[in-house]
Design a protein around this motif. Structure first.
Motif, PDB file in Angstrom:
ATOM      1  N   VAL A 173      56.036  32.934  42.911  1.00 11.50           N
ATOM      2  CA  VAL A 173      55.332  33.158  41.653  1.00 11.50           C
ATOM      3  C   VAL A 173      54.922  34.624  41.574  1.00 11.50           C
ATOM      4  O   VAL A 173      54.536  35.228  42.578  1.00 11.50           O
ATOM      5  N   GLU A 210      52.228  37.207  40.006  1.00 13.00           N
ATOM      6  CA  GLU A 210      50.908  37.341  39.401  1.00 13.00           C
ATOM      7  C   GLU A 210      50.672  38.819  39.113  1.00 13.00           C
ATOM      8  O   GLU A 210      50.670  39.636  40.028  1.00 13.00           O
ATOM      9  N   LEU A 266      48.091  41.443  38.118  1.00 10.80           N
ATOM     10  CA  LEU A 266      46.645  41.642  38.081  1.00 10.80           C
ATOM     11  C   LEU A 266      46.308  42.804  37.157  1.00 10.80           C
ATOM     12  O   LEU A 266      47.186  43.568  36.735  1.00 10.80           O
ATOM     13  N   GLY A 317      53.282  43.989  40.338  1.00 14.21           N
ATOM     14  CA  GLY A 317      52.569  42.722  40.410  1.00 14.21           C
ATOM     15  C   GLY A 317      52.570  42.197  41.835  1.00 14.21           C
ATOM     16  O   GLY A 317      53.223  42.747  42.723  1.00 14.21           O
ATOM     17  N   ASP A 318      51.836  41.124  42.038  1.00 16.67           N
ATOM     18  CA  ASP A 318      51.800  40.462  43.338  1.00 16.67           C
ATOM     19  C   ASP A 318      52.825  39.343  43.340  1.00 16.67           C
ATOM     20  O   ASP A 318      52.879  38.545  42.404  1.00 16.67           O
ATOM     21  N   VAL A 339      53.777  36.004  45.087  1.00 20.50           N
ATOM     22  CA  VAL A 339      53.148  34.984  45.916  1.00 20.50           C
ATOM     23  C   VAL A 339      54.211  33.969  46.324  1.00 20.50           C
ATOM     24  O   VAL A 339      54.857  33.358  45.470  1.00 20.50           O
ATOM     25  N   GLU A 365      49.846  28.743  49.287  1.00 20.51           N
ATOM     26  CA  GLU A 365      50.267  30.134  49.450  1.00 20.51           C
ATOM     27  C   GLU A 365      50.486  30.430  50.925  1.00 20.51           C
ATOM     28  O   GLU A 365      49.594  30.229  51.749  1.00 20.51           O
ATOM     29  N   ARG A 397      51.542  36.658  50.489  1.00 22.19           N
ATOM     30  CA  ARG A 397      51.316  37.408  49.255  1.00 22.19           C
ATOM     31  C   ARG A 397      51.770  38.839  49.482  1.00 22.19           C
ATOM     32  O   ARG A 397      51.284  39.522  50.381  1.00 22.19           O
TER      33      ARG A 397
END
Length: 132
Positions: free
Chosen positions: A70, A72, A74, A83-84, A86, A94, A97
């Motif tokens: 996924v 994410e 921020l 983005g991160d 995951v 999780e 990350r």
């Protein structure tokens, strides 16, 4: 940087007044990330987090353990198209990350493609071994 619109030739005065004194801070920040930062590596067997300078593995996740990936984004990362990423296991927990990845959608795609290829080759190898 654009606060003083007056230019000297083709260079704005504000670039000279603010950019030149701040340039050493940018260089220090860049070098600090290169020495103390992290690299994310995808191989045909795992996704690993490595130290930037020595290249030692900090954390590693086998591709067979990857259930979903996924992205994410921020606050503040959208401007830099970062983005991160995951990585989650099959139950949705999780397990890794990867923070601040540039072009996170592309990195997500690479991880999923490597995982699918790993699972397919493992299935093919198991089918070959059953024939023996």
């Amino acid at each position: 940087m654009n606060s003083i619109p007056v230019g000297i030739g083709s260079v704005k005065l504000s670039y000279l007044l603010f950019g030149l004194p701040l340039a050493p801070l940018g260089v220090i920040g860049y070098l600090q990330l290169k020495v103390t930062g992290q690299r994310y590596t995808v191989t045909n067997r795992s996704v690993s987090v490595r130290g930037a300078l020595a290249g030692q593995v900090v954390k590693q996740v086998a591709l067979k353990d990857v259930g979903d990936v996924v992205v994410e984004v921020l606050g503040g990362q959208e401007f830099f198209r970062a983005g991160d990423v995951v990585i989650k296991n099959a139950s949705g927990d999780e397990i890794l990350r990867c923070a601040g990845v540039p072009q996170p959608d592309r990195f997500r795609h690479v991880i999923l493609a490597a995982r699918d290829a790993r699972l397919q080759s493992d299935d093919a190898l198991a089918a070959i071994n059953r024939r023996k």
